[in-house]
Scaffold this active site. Sequence first.
Site, PDB file in Angstrom:
ATOM      1  N   SER A   1       0.790  -1.226   0.000  1.00  0.00           N
ATOM      2  CA  SER A   1       0.000   0.000   0.000  1.00  0.00           C
ATOM      3  C   SER A   1       0.824   1.278   0.000  1.00  0.00           C
ATOM      4  O   SER A   1       0.339   2.323  -0.452  1.00  0.00           O
ATOM      5  CB  SER A   1      -0.943   0.009   1.203  1.00  0.00           C
ATOM      6  OG  SER A   1      -0.218  -0.022   2.417  1.00  0.00           O
TER       7      SER A   1
ATOM      8  N   HIS B   1      -5.715  -3.957  -1.105  1.00  0.00           N
ATOM      9  CA  HIS B   1      -5.529  -2.899  -2.102  1.00  0.00           C
ATOM     10  C   HIS B   1      -5.591  -3.453  -3.522  1.00  0.00           C
ATOM     11  O   HIS B   1      -4.920  -2.938  -4.432  1.00  0.00           O
ATOM     12  CB  HIS B   1      -4.212  -2.173  -1.856  1.00  0.00           C
ATOM     13  CG  HIS B   1      -4.243  -1.310  -0.632  1.00  0.00           C
ATOM     14  ND1 HIS B   1      -4.777  -0.033  -0.636  1.00  0.00           N
ATOM     15  CD2 HIS B   1      -3.848  -1.549   0.642  1.00  0.00           C
ATOM     16  CE1 HIS B   1      -4.688   0.478   0.577  1.00  0.00           C
ATOM     17  NE2 HIS B   1      -4.130  -0.413   1.373  1.00  0.00           N
TER      18      HIS B   1
ATOM     19  N   LYS C   1     -12.505  -0.583   1.630  1.00  0.00           N
ATOM     20  CA  LYS C   1     -11.832   0.217   0.608  1.00  0.00           C
ATOM     21  C   LYS C   1     -12.706   0.257  -0.644  1.00  0.00           C
ATOM     22  O   LYS C   1     -13.672   0.995  -0.689  1.00  0.00           O
ATOM     23  CB  LYS C   1     -10.432  -0.332   0.367  1.00  0.00           C
ATOM     24  CG  LYS C   1      -9.520  -0.152   1.583  1.00  0.00           C
ATOM     25  CD  LYS C   1      -8.121  -0.671   1.352  1.00  0.00           C
ATOM     26  CE  LYS C   1      -7.188  -0.299   2.488  1.00  0.00           C
ATOM     27  NZ  LYS C   1      -7.603  -0.736   3.819  1.00  0.00           N
TER      28      LYS C   1
END
Length: 425
Positions: A212, A240, A271
């Site tokens: 990340s 991610h 996310k």
Amino acid sequence: MMRRTLFKHTRSFTCFNVSIEAKRYMCWRGMTSLAEVLQPELDSIREAGTWKSERIISSAQSTMISLNDGRKVLNFCANNYLGLSDNKQVIEAAKEALDKYGAGLSSVRFICGTQNIHRELEKKLAVFHDREDAILYASCFDANAGIFETLLTPEDAILSDELNHASIIDGIRLCKAKKFRYKHRDMADLEAKLRESSGARLRLIATDGVFSMDGTVAPLPNIIYLAKKYDALTFVDDCHATGFFGKTGRGTEEYFDLLGNIDMINSTLGKALGGASGGYTVSKKPLIDLLRQRSRPYLFSNSLPPPVVATGIRVLDLISESSSFLKNLQHNTRLFRDKMTDAGFKISGDNHPISPVMLGDAKLASTFADKMLEKGIYVIGFSYPVVPKDKARIRVQISAAHTTEEIDRAVDAFVEIGKGLGVIC
């Protein structure tokens, strides 16, 4: 026996009768002592220019946000990859779940904290990742805290990339397996550690799918090759990547056309998949069954609130029905990276929406981010200990919801400030 018991009770009674003045003094001394210990460390963080101030947002998460002081700014530092945090359909799903199922379950899953929508989401996640089953957690941090301790014994070994996320590192610390740390994305070092751990009952290779802080991708084809060669298991934290990386957003596995080759995947709903909270593990059913029986963060944490579960379900439906979110994100990522590189900036990463603008100096990164905010662009400077020393950067994160005009405006601000601070010519 009676005399001892009475004596113990007398001592307790005496302690409870300490004068109010003495209690106040002891509390005051304790607080002062703690402050004296902590203040030098706090001062050193400020002096190093690495103090992390929390900017207050007074609006929904979006590409355009309102700050607490009334300013409206463009947001280029959220994990809102698909722009779904304030999507109307997602919000409506949360409202409907709130009306139907309430605010929360007030309990853990195995007592009275499982509703039909929890199982519905778990089944959808398993299908999305092409796995047998899934288990929900309060966060991916909890998922990472729960898997290694449950699975691994002192007879086992775990091999972890040195730049893995803090939650993976903390999860590994909880287990009793022998621990090996290999150099970042260094397959020769991983192979050496696999040879060194040859006597273990089970060996598990653990890595982030996408790192990340750098936007770099783990070399999964090589990791899978070595895992098969040395009869090891594989684990990927794909926070991610899930929802937007790979041809249809199935993550790092799909990015390398290796869907189904990783033994266990942990990821998040917080996310790309709605931006709320919640994490999960997907794998073969026996492992998921074991986690339901033994994983401490699962057993001793309240179940996810129904509105959060409903948003996860709706997002999975949206990205399964349309590829437009993913295509927009890919276009925006290329646009930003190309324009910034052409302007003379060094952008780290592997064509990922995480696009770190490398600056090196911690104070420079902090100053640069402050000046960007003055221009109406919300970004954050990252420095040690979040990233290695002398590798400070502004981690820009692109969203599918950004417009071309918004990206141009951000690049223009970077160029103007970069020239003013001598970062570019």
